[in-house]
Design a protein around this motif. Structure first.
Motif, PDB file in Angstrom:
ATOM      1  N   TYR A  59       0.826  -1.197   0.000  1.00 46.96           N
ATOM      2  CA  TYR A  59       0.000   0.000   0.000  1.00 46.96           C
ATOM      3  C   TYR A  59       0.859   1.245   0.000  1.00 46.96           C
ATOM      4  O   TYR A  59       1.970   1.264   0.543  1.00 46.96           O
ATOM      5  CB  TYR A  59      -0.894   0.040   1.241  1.00 46.96           C
ATOM      6  N   ASP A  61       1.820   4.806   1.438  1.00 51.01           N
ATOM      7  CA  ASP A  61       1.793   5.274   2.815  1.00 51.01           C
ATOM      8  C   ASP A  61       0.536   6.080   3.131  1.00 51.01           C
ATOM      9  O   ASP A  61       0.029   6.046   4.255  1.00 51.01           O
ATOM     10  CB  ASP A  61       3.028   6.124   3.107  1.00 51.01           C
ATOM     11  N   LYS A  64      -2.257   3.414   3.838  1.00 53.99           N
ATOM     12  CA  LYS A  64      -1.961   2.261   4.683  1.00 53.99           C
ATOM     13  C   LYS A  64      -2.739   2.344   5.990  1.00 53.99           C
ATOM     14  O   LYS A  64      -2.772   3.380   6.648  1.00 53.99           O
ATOM     15  CB  LYS A  64      -0.463   2.192   4.953  1.00 53.99           C
ATOM     16  N   GLY A  65      -3.370   1.248   6.346  1.00 55.79           N
ATOM     17  CA  GLY A  65      -4.175   1.200   7.547  1.00 55.79           C
ATOM     18  C   GLY A  65      -5.624   1.566   7.328  1.00 55.79           C
ATOM     19  O   GLY A  65      -6.459   1.309   8.205  1.00 55.79           O
ATOM     20  N   ARG A  66      -5.942   2.166   6.197  1.00 55.24           N
ATOM     21  CA  ARG A  66      -7.311   2.552   5.876  1.00 55.24           C
ATOM     22  C   ARG A  66      -7.893   1.770   4.710  1.00 55.24           C
ATOM     23  O   ARG A  66      -9.098   1.537   4.658  1.00 55.24           O
ATOM     24  CB  ARG A  66      -7.391   4.045   5.557  1.00 55.24           C
ATOM     25  N   TYR A  67      -7.041   1.389   3.761  1.00 53.61           N
ATOM     26  CA  TYR A  67      -7.477   0.651   2.580  1.00 53.61           C
ATOM     27  C   TYR A  67      -7.058  -0.806   2.696  1.00 53.61           C
ATOM     28  O   TYR A  67      -5.995  -1.121   3.250  1.00 53.61           O
ATOM     29  CB  TYR A  67      -6.840   1.213   1.311  1.00 53.61           C
ATOM     30  N   THR A  68      -7.872  -1.680   2.138  1.00 51.61           N
ATOM     31  CA  THR A  68      -7.533  -3.089   2.057  1.00 51.61           C
ATOM     32  C   THR A  68      -7.821  -3.586   0.649  1.00 51.61           C
ATOM     33  O   THR A  68      -8.947  -3.460   0.166  1.00 51.61           O
ATOM     34  CB  THR A  68      -8.335  -3.930   3.067  1.00 51.61           C
ATOM     35  N   ASN A  83     -11.774   2.732   3.985  1.00 50.80           N
ATOM     36  CA  ASN A  83     -12.373   3.191   5.229  1.00 50.80           C
ATOM     37  C   ASN A  83     -11.770   4.522   5.651  1.00 50.80           C
ATOM     38  O   ASN A  83     -10.708   4.917   5.183  1.00 50.80           O
ATOM     39  CB  ASN A  83     -12.165   2.158   6.339  1.00 50.80           C
ATOM     40  N   SER A  84     -12.449   5.185   6.558  1.00 53.10           N
ATOM     41  CA  SER A  84     -11.983   6.459   7.107  1.00 53.10           C
ATOM     42  C   SER A  84     -11.594   7.429   6.011  1.00 53.10           C
ATOM     43  O   SER A  84     -10.540   8.061   6.048  1.00 53.10           O
ATOM     44  CB  SER A  84     -10.808   6.221   8.064  1.00 53.10           C
TER      45      SER A  84
END
Length: 116
Positions: A59, A61, A64-68, A83-84
């Motif tokens: 991902y 940066d 990262k942590g919001r998209y999958t 998300n978010s």
């Protein structure tokens, strides 16, 4: 000509979520990697997520942590769970794929708009 078709774009409020899907319109023999790109107005197109045949992911940066990103190999379909979301995520999102012969395939793009 075979190409990829995206769906799931639309408008969402900040903090909301969207799920994009991408599938080929015809036969693609041997896809290796698939990825999501995006291009915001006045900005260069950037890769935001990619997934390999085996399910490995990477991902940008910024997401990262919001998209999958995920992949269904049987259907050569990929998904992007977002998300978010923030207004900075507003862009045209493009699906891309590469096969064993280094041929590239692209979708037409789907608009994602994040606003109040």
């Amino acid at each position: 000509q075979v190409q990829l078709v995206e769906s799931g774009g639309g408008s969402v409020q900040p903090g909301g979520s969207l799920r994009l899907s991408c599938a080929p319109s015809g036969r693609i023999a041997s896809i290796t990697d698939m990825a999501w790109y995006r291009q915001a107005p006045g900005k260069q197109r950037e890769m935001v997520a990619m997934v390999t045949r085996g399910g490995g992911t990477m991902y940008a940066d910024s997401v990262k942590g919001r998209y999958t990103i995920s992949r269904d190999n049987a259907q050569n379909t990929i998904y992007l769970q977002m998300n978010s979301l923030t207004p900075e995520d507003t862009a045209v999102y493009y699906c891309a794929a590469e096969d064993l012969w280094k041929r590239n395939y692209w979708g037409q793009g789907t608009q994602v708009t994040v606003s109040s």
